[in-house]
Scaffold this motif. Structure first.
Motif, PDB file in Angstrom:
ATOM      1  N   ILE A 158      -4.897   6.471  -1.655  1.00 49.84           N
ATOM      2  CA  ILE A 158      -4.502   5.153  -1.175  1.00 49.84           C
ATOM      3  C   ILE A 158      -4.401   4.257  -2.400  1.00 49.84           C
ATOM      4  O   ILE A 158      -5.400   3.981  -3.060  1.00 49.84           O
ATOM      5  CB  ILE A 158      -5.527   4.575  -0.177  1.00 49.84           C
ATOM      6  CG1 ILE A 158      -5.689   5.495   1.025  1.00 49.84           C
ATOM      7  CG2 ILE A 158      -5.098   3.185   0.273  1.00 49.84           C
ATOM      8  CD1 ILE A 158      -6.793   5.065   1.975  1.00 49.84           C
ATOM      9  N   ILE A 208      -2.564   0.659  -4.295  1.00 49.31           N
ATOM     10  CA  ILE A 208      -2.018  -0.663  -4.015  1.00 49.31           C
ATOM     11  C   ILE A 208      -1.367  -1.207  -5.287  1.00 49.31           C
ATOM     12  O   ILE A 208      -1.908  -1.074  -6.383  1.00 49.31           O
ATOM     13  CB  ILE A 208      -3.121  -1.629  -3.540  1.00 49.31           C
ATOM     14  CG1 ILE A 208      -3.766  -1.120  -2.244  1.00 49.31           C
ATOM     15  CG2 ILE A 208      -2.557  -3.031  -3.314  1.00 49.31           C
ATOM     16  CD1 ILE A 208      -4.967  -1.928  -1.808  1.00 49.31           C
ATOM     17  N   LEU A 212       0.847  -1.197   0.000  1.00 43.77           N
ATOM     18  CA  LEU A 212       0.000   0.000   0.000  1.00 43.77           C
ATOM     19  C   LEU A 212       0.883   1.247   0.000  1.00 43.77           C
ATOM     20  O   LEU A 212       1.830   1.358   0.786  1.00 43.77           O
ATOM     21  CB  LEU A 212      -0.914   0.001   1.231  1.00 43.77           C
ATOM     22  CG  LEU A 212      -1.956   1.122   1.343  1.00 43.77           C
ATOM     23  CD1 LEU A 212      -3.199   0.591   2.059  1.00 43.77           C
ATOM     24  CD2 LEU A 212      -1.405   2.310   2.137  1.00 43.77           C
TER      25      LEU A 212
END
Length: 226
Positions: free
Chosen positions: A188, A190, A163
């Motif tokens: 955010i 990933i 992440l």
């Protein structure tokens, strides 16, 4: 023909009976009137009690224009006030969803059930999650007309992926250390791995959402962030 004493007595009794009948009819009319007046008084009394209860509730709340049973949100069973209070209790009092249910139960107990049906703790948890997601989606708009800086760092592992967390802070130095209130999560992301190019792409994506570039970027100078 002269009436006998017995006939005279009978006539007197008949007149008394007639008077008694009329008195009885008068009493019956008065009784009906009194019943009507009593019914009206009871109806008014119920209205006064309802108004008094409402006023007492308003006094407890402190604002006469707040409605406990506000209109329900579309496709939801609970009012906007119930949702707002639940989320505020969660965020400001640092209590869990089960404790919030008990707070509403106590308020209902002492304030005449002003909030009505209390939601389940799972429902309150869902509301807080929805609020968090909404705040995250709108976070970039907070810096559209402000000078800002970005902080970027690889965070926790999620399965086999990593992440990347990007935070925004005011670029103007206030003369004190950065606090939690100064920090806003703006992205955010990933990925299986991160390098300088992929991190740059994320930062450019954030800058595009905000509408202008950051004043500077802060990182921990990790091997992937250069």
């Amino acid at each position: 023909m002269k009436k006998s004493a017995q006939d005279i007595e009978i006539e007197k009794l008949k007149k008394q009976v007639e008077k008694l009948k009329k008195a009885k009819e008068s009493l019956q009319r008065d009784k009906r009137n009194l019943k009507g007046r009593l019914s009206t008084a009871q109806s008014k009394n119920a209205k006064y009690r309802s108004a008094l209860k409402k006023r007492e509730t308003e006094c407890w709340i402190g604002q006469g224009d707040i409605r406990m049973h506000d209109e329900s949100i579309g496709r939801h069973h609970y009012s906007s006030l119930m949702v707002a209070l639940s989320v505020a209790f969660y965020a400001r009092l640092s209590v869990g969803s089960r404790q919030i249910v008990e707070i509403f139960n106590i308020l209902n107990e002492f304030m005449g059930n002003v909030f009505g049906k209390v939601p389940a703790y799972t429902t309150i948890g869902y509301w807080t999650q929805e609020l968090g997601l909404s705040v995250y989606k709108e976070s970039c708009s907070l810096f559209k007309d402000k000078r800002y800086a970005l902080m970027v760092d690889e965070s926790m592992m999620i399965g086999s992926e990593k992440l990347l967390l990007t935070l925004a802070i005011p670029a103007i130095n206030a003369g004190s250390a950065i606090t939690e209130e100064d920090v806003t999560i703006v992205d955010i992301s990933i990925a299986k791995s991160w390098n300088g190019t992929s991190i740059k792409n994320v930062l450019e994506k954030v800058a595009d959402k905000i509408g202008h570039k950051p004043e500077y970027v802060i990182s921990d100078n990790g091997k992937h962030s250069n």
